[in-house]
Design an enzyme around this catalytic site. Structure first.
Site, PDB file in Angstrom:
ATOM      1  N   ASP A   1      41.670  -4.191 -12.482  1.00 19.36           N
ATOM      2  CA  ASP A   1      40.503  -3.805 -13.259  1.00 19.36           C
ATOM      3  C   ASP A   1      39.914  -5.099 -13.845  1.00 19.36           C
ATOM      4  O   ASP A   1      40.534  -6.172 -13.808  1.00 19.36           O
ATOM      5  CB  ASP A   1      40.852  -2.788 -14.358  1.00 19.36           C
TER       6      ASP A   1
HETATM    7  C1  NOJ Z   1      36.206  -1.638 -16.145  1.00 19.03           C
HETATM    8  C2  NOJ Z   1      36.524  -0.181 -15.953  1.00 19.03           C
HETATM    9  O1  NOJ Z   1      37.751   0.137 -16.555  1.00 19.03           O
HETATM   10  C3  NOJ Z   1      36.566   0.242 -14.495  1.00 19.03           C
HETATM   11  O2  NOJ Z   1      36.679   1.634 -14.441  1.00 19.03           O
HETATM   12  C4  NOJ Z   1      35.365  -0.243 -13.765  1.00 19.03           C
HETATM   13  O3  NOJ Z   1      35.390   0.208 -12.441  1.00 19.03           O
HETATM   14  C5  NOJ Z   1      35.322  -1.758 -13.852  1.00 19.03           C
HETATM   15  N1  NOJ Z   1      35.207  -2.148 -15.239  1.00 19.03           N
HETATM   16  C6  NOJ Z   1      34.195  -2.352 -13.041  1.00 19.03           C
HETATM   17  O4  NOJ Z   1      32.980  -2.111 -13.624  1.00 19.03           O
END
Ligand code: NOJ
Length: 724
Positions: free
Chosen positions: A264
């Site tokens: 993430d």
């Molecule tokens: C953080 C988020 O937790 C995740 O769900 C998301 O896909 C990513 N950022 C990318 O934007």
């Protein structure tokens, strides 16, 4: 390209080039004309590193994307294409209801249709992959990200996650036109942060993880999901992005996932703040050893992996296996042959918000609405009644949820628009108050707004009161300890109820809220979540009875925040509380009930349904058998409607404590007035399995009770015995 060629390509790549493939950069680094002029320095990247990154996060539109791709491939020594990824959570330009609302449809085919429409729109804009579905099980309404999940139940989530993966990816392979790869997230158990606070520690027993949390991710893996994203949280005190056990042993070895794992955003670097890595270099080592292939948005991999390999600390084979998986994904998408895939500016324009997608969005929105209460005031009678439309959501067009950065208020239908589109000309409306506390008005303004609304309410036959939480009060980093409506809205509600008894509340939210007072005083409550682009039209359809609500809660509405996490599949205790029986030493609250205000699976209709007794094809089942559990369902009301018939199974005794019941089947059927249908669920032994006292995944001999009805609280049941 065939697999052998990918291996040849890998052999030709330098270590540095390989590491580049493992970096994902945000699209913000690419500004006009595809030239890298973004905030390069602030993030500690060199321009060269960004130029060579293997994938891009964000949508820039077909035209610009093609320029970026062309320039990138010209400079890339082996002409390896970039892969473009973005968060297409509930639609792209056409915004569908938030995933939690989609859960309430109990309609996998419709959810698949929505995902397929989102894939078509975003593929034409040049995207190759969406960071969806979110398969995290959610049981704590304080957590803002419950809106991105399909709810509190592992079985329902599994069905809908599968539908989404198939909607995005199709069944013919990722090269198919209009398809994009899916990325299931956040592995694992991100949906269980302690105290509902985003990014907080997760404490779960191994058994709960396996029985309740892993099945929905497994459903995505079984459906062939291309990518898995790690979670921000720790599990058993180990951050997921550095957990070898989670990523290699559980995800890859046990669950059989062979695709790409991406961290993430920033999660690899965050291992330093977790305190398990002393610096970015150690964080990079932990993550690559855990089998994380792509570093999203930190420089941990690009600054450290090469050195770690050259010093013999990390084996180059770990880099090779990661890069091969990334190359394979690019190849599966057909990018080596066609690096632009479906990017096409004119098609992008034609597909965005096209009639067909809008229709799906409207249909889906209708099916997500849950009628929580109706003392007979809905549906409204368009011709005869004078209706006042009051509340901060009457003309609000930001009704598409926190994650819909590609949706726009300009293309969204508000409730007022929806009523107008139905030809309801005499709309009398008043805002009443702001959406959030304060709302930039003076006290005088607020009083005036309130006064106008109350006057209007007095003069109307019925009031539609559109209330709710702000769309940005749920979503990422939007946890709330108080899940009631803002005080201004509650004051408006009380004042309106004082002058008019016929108030139907239309409730917007990204989570279940504490609506105790509203549910007592309002004559009707319709939960519409964040309904998306066509929200207003869909609400008008339901308010006027052109469509009959059929949504069922995918997540319980708590009685108060003090109950959370509250969910129907609780475990038995040694001191169970019997509702209404006064006893001291039992598992209960002194001040509130144990039961949620509205349970999972609950939802009313404009008609009524009678579910007949459960009939089992046998009272005994051996493991190779299948049992049929049947009921007759009759529409006993005056209008057509859809009913979600739900089957729950209770394992009466187990070697470990079992939940009081678990959803094991559902079927959505349509019935005309007076019509009846037979619904039959097949019970297979695999549906009775759980992790036993020895952590084996088995079913145990003994009695099972089968309940079939139209909510998780149904008492309509029959028993059978499992024995070989
Ligand atoms: C953080 C988020 O937790 C995740 O769900 C998301 O896909 C990513 N950022 C990318 O934007």
């Amino acid at each position: 390209m065939v697999q052998e060629k990918l291996i040849d390509l890998l052999k030709e790549m330098s270590l540095e080039e390989k590491v580049d493939q493992m970096l994902q950069m945000s699209g913000m680094f690419y500004e006009d004309e595809g030239v890298l002029t973004g905030p390069v320095n602030t993030a500690g990247f060199t321009e060269e590193e960004i130029r060579q990154a293997g994938s891009v996060l964000g949508s820039v539109g077909a035209e610009k994307l093609m320029t970026i791709q062309r320039e990138y491939m010209e400079k890339q020594p082996h002409h390896i294409p970039l892969i473009f990824m973005a968060d297409i959570i509930n639609g792209f330009r056409t915004v569908f209801p938030i995933p939690l609302a989609q859960g309430c449809t109990f309609h996998p085919a419709l959810v698949e249709e929505g995902a397929a429409a989102a894939a078509r729109e975003s593929a034409a804009a040049g995207l190759h992959l969406t960071f969806s579905p979110m398969a995290d099980l959610v049981r704590d309404a304080r957590w803002g990200r419950v809106m991105e999940s399909t709810g509190e139940d592992a079985w329902l989530n599994g069905c809908l996650v599968r539908a989404m993966v198939e909607g995005y990816q199709g069944r013919e392979g990722l090269r198919e036109k209009g398809r994009i790869a899916a990325c299931v997230k956040h592995f694992a158990a991100y949906g269980a942060p302690t105290a509902g606070r985003d990014y907080n520690t997760v404490e779960l027993s191994e058994r709960t993880l396996r029985d309740d949390y892993l099945p929905a991710y497994q459903a995505a893996v079984d459906a062939g999901v291309a990518v898995v994203m790690t979670s921000f949280n720790t599990l058993d005190r180990i951050p997921s992005s550095g957990s070898r056990r989670l990523m290699r042993e559980i995800l890859r070895d046990e669950m059989g996932f062979g695709g790409v794992v991406i961290s993430d955003w920033g999660a690899i670097e965050e291992m330093c703040r977790h305190g398990v890595a002393k610096d970015n270099r150690e964080a990079a080592r932990l993550a690559v050893e855990a089998g994380v292939d792509i570093d999203m948005m930190t420089n941990c991999y690009c600054k450290n992996l090469r050195g770690l390999v050259e010093e013999g600390i990390v084996s180059e084979s770990l880099i090779d296996e990661a890069v091969l998986r990334i190359l394979k994904l690019k190849n599966d998408l057909g990018l080596f042959e066609n690096p632009y895939k479906d990017a096409d500016a004119s098609e992008e324009k034609a597909l965005a918000l096209c009639q067909e997608h809008r229709q799906t969005a409207r249909k889906m929105a209708v099916e997500t609405f849950v009628l929580l209460k109706n003392d007979g005031i809905l549906p409204l009678k368009k011709e005869q009644e004078k209706i006042a439309l009051i509340g901060p959501y009457v003309s609000n067009k930001e009704i598409y949820g926190a994650w819909s950065m590609f949706g726009s208020p300009d293309t969204t239908v508000s409730i007022a628009d929806g009523l107008r589109n139905k030809g309801y000309e005499k709309i009398l409306s008043a805002q009443g108050c702001g959406l959030s506390e304060g709302f930039g008005q003076t006290a005088e303004d607020s009083e005036k707004l309130l006064r106008e609304a109350v006057e209007l309410a007095k003069s109307a036959d019925k009031v539609v009161l559109a209330l709710g939480e702000h769309r940005l009060h749920s979503g990422e980093a939007a946890s709330r300890a108080d899940i009631t409506l803002p005080a201004d809205q509650m004051e408006l509600f009380r004042k309106v109820c004082e002058v008019n008894q016929k108030v139907a509340v239309v409730l917007f939210s990204g989570r279940p809220l504490d609506i105790r007072e509203i549910s007592e005083k309002a004559a009707a409550v319709l939960a519409v979540w964040m309904p998306g682009t066509e929200g207003g039209n869909a609400i008008a359809d339901v308010l006027f009875g052109d469509a009959n609500p059929s949504g069922k809660l995918s997540m319980s509405f708590p009685y108060s925040v003090g109950q959370v996490p509250v969910f129907y599949g609780q475990f038995r205790t040694g001191r169970p509380y019997t509702e209404g029986v006064e006893e001291k030493y039992v598992s209960r609250y002194l001040d509130i009930p144990n039961k949620p205000l509205f349970p999972f699976g609950y939802g009313l209709s404009y008609t009524t349904f009678a579910v007949g007794p459960v009939r089992l094809s046998a009272q005994r089942m051996c493991r190779t058998d299948r049992l049929c559990a049947a009921v007759t369902v009759k529409n006993t009301g005056a209008v057509s409607g859809q009913e979600v018939v739900q089957m729950y199974i209770e394992d009466v005794h187990g070697s470990v404590v079992r939940p009081v019941r678990e959803l094991r089947g559902f079927s959505k059927i349509e019935l005309a007035p007076g019509e009846e249908k037979e619904v039959c669920f097949e019970i297979a032994e695999t549906m009775l399995r759980f992790h036993d006292i020895h952590m084996n995944y088995v079913s145990e001999d003994g009695e099972f009770r089968v309940y079939i009805g139209n909510s998780s609280e149904t008492a309509n049941g029959a028993s059978f015995v499992l024995a070989d």
